[in-house]
Write an enzyme that holds these catalytic residues in place. Structure first.
Site, PDB file in Angstrom:
ATOM      1  CG  ASP A 144      -6.551  -0.069   5.099  1.00 24.36           C
ATOM      2  OD1 ASP A 144      -6.021  -1.334   5.436  1.00 24.36           O
ATOM      3  OD2 ASP A 144      -5.089   0.421   4.424  1.00 24.36           O
ATOM      4  CG  HIS A 179      -2.403   0.792   1.107  1.00 27.83           C
ATOM      5  ND1 HIS A 179      -3.274   0.270   1.536  1.00 27.83           N
ATOM      6  CD2 HIS A 179      -2.905   1.455  -0.196  1.00 27.83           C
ATOM      7  CE1 HIS A 179      -4.656   1.581   1.345  1.00 27.83           C
ATOM      8  NE2 HIS A 179      -4.336   1.910  -0.527  1.00 27.83           N
ATOM      9  CG  HIS A 207      -4.207  -1.821   8.642  1.00 27.86           C
ATOM     10  ND1 HIS A 207      -4.031  -2.599   8.128  1.00 27.86           N
ATOM     11  CD2 HIS A 207      -2.983  -2.070  10.567  1.00 27.86           C
ATOM     12  CE1 HIS A 207      -3.418  -4.150   8.747  1.00 27.86           C
ATOM     13  NE2 HIS A 207      -3.561  -3.985  10.100  1.00 27.86           N
ATOM     14  CG  ASP A 233      -4.845  -2.950   2.319  1.00 29.92           C
ATOM     15  OD1 ASP A 233      -4.429  -4.615   2.402  1.00 29.92           O
ATOM     16  OD2 ASP A 233      -3.954  -2.411   2.592  1.00 29.92           O
ATOM     17  CG  ASP A 244      -5.449  -5.295   5.068  1.00 33.16           C
ATOM     18  OD1 ASP A 244      -6.106  -3.783   5.476  1.00 33.16           O
ATOM     19  OD2 ASP A 244      -4.541  -4.918   5.878  1.00 33.16           O
ATOM     20  CG  ASP A 246      -2.160   2.621   5.988  1.00 31.66           C
ATOM     21  OD1 ASP A 246      -1.987   1.571   6.561  1.00 31.66           O
ATOM     22  OD2 ASP A 246      -2.808   1.943   4.540  1.00 31.66           O
ATOM     23  CG  HIS A 303       2.666  -2.144   4.403  1.00 29.30           C
ATOM     24  ND1 HIS A 303       2.524  -3.146   4.206  1.00 29.30           N
ATOM     25  CD2 HIS A 303       3.218  -2.064   5.674  1.00 29.30           C
ATOM     26  CE1 HIS A 303       2.222  -3.358   4.953  1.00 29.30           C
ATOM     27  NE2 HIS A 303       3.391  -2.717   6.365  1.00 29.30           N
ATOM     28  CD  GLU A 319       0.068  -4.445   2.302  1.00 32.82           C
ATOM     29  OE1 GLU A 319       0.072  -5.392   1.694  1.00 32.82           O
ATOM     30  OE2 GLU A 319       0.653  -2.720   2.246  1.00 32.82           O
TER      31      GLU A 319
END
Length: 308
Positions: A127, A100, A129, A230, A232, A131, A144, A275
């Site tokens: 996402d 990412h 996260h 992303d 995830d 980030d 990332h 990712e």
């Protein structure tokens, strides 16, 4: 509504920004899962531009709070230039990552083009996260975990200046959806900067439809909508092929609804898919799910729907 712009696919086979090796194989896994054919069935001309080239992953520890700074900068400069060329040519670029950190290059190019055309920018950041780390806050030094901070002007100048304007985007131009893992320093920083974050508790409380309605509020005919997906973001039960799994993510149907509602706007103009780590996947199921979601972004639906 779906999308009718010509599509250009750009593979970016690198994991220099990640802590776990393997995302460099993501572009090929997405191709194996049929992404080119999947998009083409909705009427868009699709050109696979192949993979960008860049430095290999040296797999070294962090220096001054950053891992692989020069390699990350090289990949993102290359991606910025490639995305900018496609946007200027009237194409819809799809970036196949890779980790990412690549969003620094892709979104800085999108923001640059929006400044030139006068279009409004909206970034949807799907996402687990936020980030939004910096060198002083990151526990790992993996870049990332820093792209949103860099895009908002908080990071080293070789990354914040890639698009020629600092900050590349304002916090008001981004909406984060599905967040469920945020470091302590990031929590305070996100609150200070004022990014609109729809975390999983919010999704649980109001539902994904209401969440997406709010994330899409204000999008109009002059808006460039960029989706940064992303994988995830998804619950690891349905998407195990990522290096940073976090339990409690959106279900298959919630994720599909997100993409369908983006398609309904008719404003999707650029896309990151990042990712994906085939080394951790099971029979390419995460790549196939990602392609399934892209189909929904381009207009796949169960029934014909009438739009107001």
């Amino acid at each position: 509504m779906g999308v009718k712009l010509p599509v250009s696919i750009l593979g970016v086979p690198t994991d220099v920004g990640a802590g776990t090796r393997g995302a460099s194989m993501g572009p090929e896994a997405l191709r194996v899962a049929g992404i080119v054919k999947a998009i083409g069935q909705f009427g868009s001309a699709v050109k696979d531009c192949g993979n960008l080239r860049g430095p290999t992953n040296p797999d070294l520890p962090a220096v001054n709070g950053f891992r692989h700074m020069s390699e990350v900068v090289a990949w993102n400069r290359s991606l910025h230039d490639a995305v900018y060329v496609e946007l200027k040519g009237g194409n819809l670029p799809i970036i196949l990552g890779g980790d990412h950190c690549l969003a620094i290059g892709s979104i800085s190019a999108v923001a640059r083009r929006c400044r030139e055309t006068g279009n409004k920018l909206r970034v949807l950041w799907f996402d687990a996260h936020a980030d939004f780390n910096t060198a002083t806050m990151t526990p790992s030094g993996n870049i990332h975990g820093m792209p949103v901070a860099c895009l908002c002007g908080h990071g080293p100048s070789p990354l914040t200046e890639i698009g020629g304007h600092v900050p590349a985007i304002s916090p008001q131009e981004i909406r984060q959806i599905g967040i469920r893992s945020v470091d302590a320093g990031e929590k305070r920083f996100l609150a200070e900067i004022g990014i609109e974050v729809f975390d999983m508790r919010y999704v649980d409380e109001v539902g994904m439809r209401r969440t997406m309605e709010q994330a899409l509020t204000g999008i109009c005919s002059g808006t460039h909508l960029h989706v940064s997906l992303d994988v995830d973001f998804l619950d690891p039960e349905i998407a195990p092929g990522v290096g940073t799994t976090v339990r409690g993510g959106p279900t298959y149907r919630e994720a599909q609804l997100c993409m369908e509602m983006v398609a309904d706007t008719g404003r999707l103009c650029s896309l990151d898919i990042v990712e994906l780590n085939p080394a951790l996947d099971r029979r390419n199921m995460t790549a196939e799910l990602a392609v399934d979601l892209v189909e929904s972004l381009f207009g796949k639906s169960t029934l014909m729907r009438m739009h107001q």
